[in-house]
Design a protein around this motif. Sequence first.
Motif, PDB file in Angstrom:
ATOM      1  N   PHE A  62       7.154  -2.236  -0.825  1.00 10.12           N
ATOM      2  CA  PHE A  62       7.346  -3.642  -0.935  1.00 10.12           C
ATOM      3  C   PHE A  62       8.701  -3.747  -1.860  1.00 10.12           C
ATOM      4  O   PHE A  62       8.634  -3.206  -2.969  1.00 10.12           O
ATOM      5  CB  PHE A  62       6.284  -4.374  -1.469  1.00 10.12           C
ATOM      6  CG  PHE A  62       6.255  -5.859  -1.096  1.00 10.12           C
ATOM      7  CD1 PHE A  62       6.235  -6.410   0.248  1.00 10.12           C
ATOM      8  CD2 PHE A  62       6.212  -6.764  -2.140  1.00 10.12           C
ATOM      9  CE1 PHE A  62       6.315  -7.810   0.392  1.00 10.12           C
ATOM     10  CE2 PHE A  62       6.085  -8.158  -1.887  1.00 10.12           C
ATOM     11  CZ  PHE A  62       6.443  -8.552  -0.397  1.00 10.12           C
ATOM     12  N   PRO A  63       9.520  -4.560  -1.243  1.00 14.22           N
ATOM     13  CA  PRO A  63      10.999  -4.778  -2.312  1.00 14.22           C
ATOM     14  C   PRO A  63      10.927  -5.701  -3.708  1.00 14.22           C
ATOM     15  O   PRO A  63      11.731  -5.831  -4.353  1.00 14.22           O
ATOM     16  CB  PRO A  63      11.869  -5.437  -1.187  1.00 14.22           C
ATOM     17  CG  PRO A  63      11.089  -6.533  -0.212  1.00 14.22           C
ATOM     18  CD  PRO A  63       9.777  -5.337  -0.207  1.00 14.22           C
ATOM     19  N   ILE A  64       9.537  -6.345  -3.620  1.00 16.83           N
ATOM     20  CA  ILE A  64       9.470  -7.274  -4.725  1.00 16.83           C
ATOM     21  C   ILE A  64       8.378  -6.879  -5.608  1.00 16.83           C
ATOM     22  O   ILE A  64       6.955  -6.444  -5.110  1.00 16.83           O
ATOM     23  CB  ILE A  64       9.107  -8.793  -4.265  1.00 16.83           C
ATOM     24  CG1 ILE A  64      10.000  -9.396  -3.159  1.00 16.83           C
ATOM     25  CG2 ILE A  64       8.975  -9.629  -5.536  1.00 16.83           C
ATOM     26  CD1 ILE A  64      11.102  -9.378  -3.504  1.00 16.83           C
ATOM     27  N   PRO A  65       8.523  -6.468  -7.022  1.00 11.25           N
ATOM     28  CA  PRO A  65       7.318  -6.161  -7.755  1.00 11.25           C
ATOM     29  C   PRO A  65       6.389  -7.391  -7.720  1.00 11.25           C
ATOM     30  O   PRO A  65       6.650  -8.496  -7.968  1.00 11.25           O
ATOM     31  CB  PRO A  65       8.025  -5.967  -9.230  1.00 11.25           C
ATOM     32  CG  PRO A  65       9.580  -5.992  -9.053  1.00 11.25           C
ATOM     33  CD  PRO A  65       9.782  -6.811  -7.737  1.00 11.25           C
ATOM     34  N   MET A  66       5.126  -7.199  -7.717  1.00  8.95           N
ATOM     35  CA  MET A  66       3.728  -7.851  -7.566  1.00  8.95           C
ATOM     36  C   MET A  66       2.976  -7.491  -8.717  1.00  8.95           C
ATOM     37  O   MET A  66       2.888  -6.024  -8.977  1.00  8.95           O
ATOM     38  CB  MET A  66       3.280  -7.935  -6.241  1.00  8.95           C
ATOM     39  CG  MET A  66       4.280  -8.146  -4.992  1.00  8.95           C
ATOM     40  SD  MET A  66       4.903  -9.980  -5.098  1.00  8.95           S
ATOM     41  CE  MET A  66       3.483 -10.877  -4.647  1.00  8.95           C
ATOM     42  N   ARG A  67       2.296  -8.359  -8.966  1.00 12.09           N
ATOM     43  CA  ARG A  67       0.999  -8.081 -10.078  1.00 12.09           C
ATOM     44  C   ARG A  67      -0.219  -9.112  -9.764  1.00 12.09           C
ATOM     45  O   ARG A  67      -0.091  -9.877  -9.118  1.00 12.09           O
ATOM     46  CB  ARG A  67       1.777  -7.951 -11.480  1.00 12.09           C
ATOM     47  CG  ARG A  67       1.899  -9.529 -11.939  1.00 12.09           C
ATOM     48  CD  ARG A  67       1.787  -9.611 -13.620  1.00 12.09           C
ATOM     49  NE  ARG A  67       1.728 -10.742 -14.282  1.00 12.09           N
ATOM     50  CZ  ARG A  67       2.484 -11.587 -14.274  1.00 12.09           C
ATOM     51  NH1 ARG A  67       3.562 -11.638 -13.722  1.00 12.09           N
ATOM     52  NH2 ARG A  67       2.078 -12.885 -15.068  1.00 12.09           N
ATOM     53  N   LYS A  68      -1.289  -8.408 -10.248  1.00 17.00           N
ATOM     54  CA  LYS A  68      -2.620  -9.173 -10.002  1.00 17.00           C
ATOM     55  C   LYS A  68      -2.440 -10.180 -11.135  1.00 17.00           C
ATOM     56  O   LYS A  68      -2.318 -10.140 -12.222  1.00 17.00           O
ATOM     57  CB  LYS A  68      -3.763  -8.346 -10.166  1.00 17.00           C
ATOM     58  CG  LYS A  68      -4.042  -7.333  -8.943  1.00 17.00           C
ATOM     59  CD  LYS A  68      -4.430  -8.119  -7.700  1.00 17.00           C
ATOM     60  CE  LYS A  68      -6.149  -7.956  -7.661  1.00 17.00           C
ATOM     61  NZ  LYS A  68      -6.671  -8.854  -6.571  1.00 17.00           N
ATOM     62  N   GLU A  69      -2.772 -11.454 -10.913  1.00 16.97           N
ATOM     63  CA  GLU A  69      -3.085 -12.563 -11.760  1.00 16.97           C
ATOM     64  C   GLU A  69      -4.468 -13.167 -11.391  1.00 16.97           C
ATOM     65  O   GLU A  69      -4.553 -13.730 -10.263  1.00 16.97           O
ATOM     66  CB  GLU A  69      -2.277 -13.563 -11.902  1.00 16.97           C
ATOM     67  CG  GLU A  69      -2.464 -14.424 -12.982  1.00 16.97           C
ATOM     68  CD  GLU A  69      -1.194 -15.197 -13.261  1.00 16.97           C
ATOM     69  OE1 GLU A  69      -0.867 -16.398 -12.722  1.00 16.97           O
ATOM     70  OE2 GLU A  69      -0.097 -14.773 -13.773  1.00 16.97           O
ATOM     71  N   SER A 124       0.707  -1.216  -0.102  1.00 21.60           N
ATOM     72  CA  SER A 124      -0.052   0.024  -0.176  1.00 21.60           C
ATOM     73  C   SER A 124       0.919   1.311  -0.007  1.00 21.60           C
ATOM     74  O   SER A 124       0.450   2.217  -0.568  1.00 21.60           O
ATOM     75  CB  SER A 124      -0.930  -0.096   1.097  1.00 21.60           C
ATOM     76  OG  SER A 124      -1.894  -1.037   0.862  1.00 21.60           O
ATOM     77  N   SER A 125       2.001   1.445   0.802  1.00 20.44           N
ATOM     78  CA  SER A 125       2.839   2.242   0.910  1.00 20.44           C
ATOM     79  C   SER A 125       4.081   2.548  -0.442  1.00 20.44           C
ATOM     80  O   SER A 125       4.591   3.533  -0.399  1.00 20.44           O
ATOM     81  CB  SER A 125       3.629   2.433   2.113  1.00 20.44           C
ATOM     82  OG  SER A 125       4.720   1.292   2.153  1.00 20.44           O
ATOM     83  N   GLY A 126       3.768   1.702  -1.260  1.00 19.58           N
ATOM     84  CA  GLY A 126       4.863   1.348  -2.343  1.00 19.58           C
ATOM     85  C   GLY A 126       6.149   0.772  -1.896  1.00 19.58           C
ATOM     86  O   GLY A 126       6.982   1.367  -2.657  1.00 19.58           O
TER      87      GLY A 126
END
Length: 86
Positions: A43-50, A39-41
């Motif tokens: 997070f150290p790993i890029p995540m995406r919705k699947e 939420s705060s931007g």
Amino acid sequence: MRSSLILLAAQFDGRMLLSLDEVCDAIGIQKQTAYNRLSSGSFPIPMRKEGRNLVGDIRDVAEYLDKQRTAARADYQRLKQALATT
């Protein structure tokens, strides 16, 4: 190839995409902390919705872990040198 990628691939049966739960387990944080950091931007790993799930690439997790190890080793060496000179 970095050692973290090999270990993660073995742990997660060679899958390229990991769920948020699996990413959290791999990097050692709680799921709620992950949601807060997403939420705060920060997070150290890029995540995406699947679909309905958040997923991350195993290579990004491995890269993060390798960077953490490199930083920890550098800190250790600095501390070791500082203690040797006192």
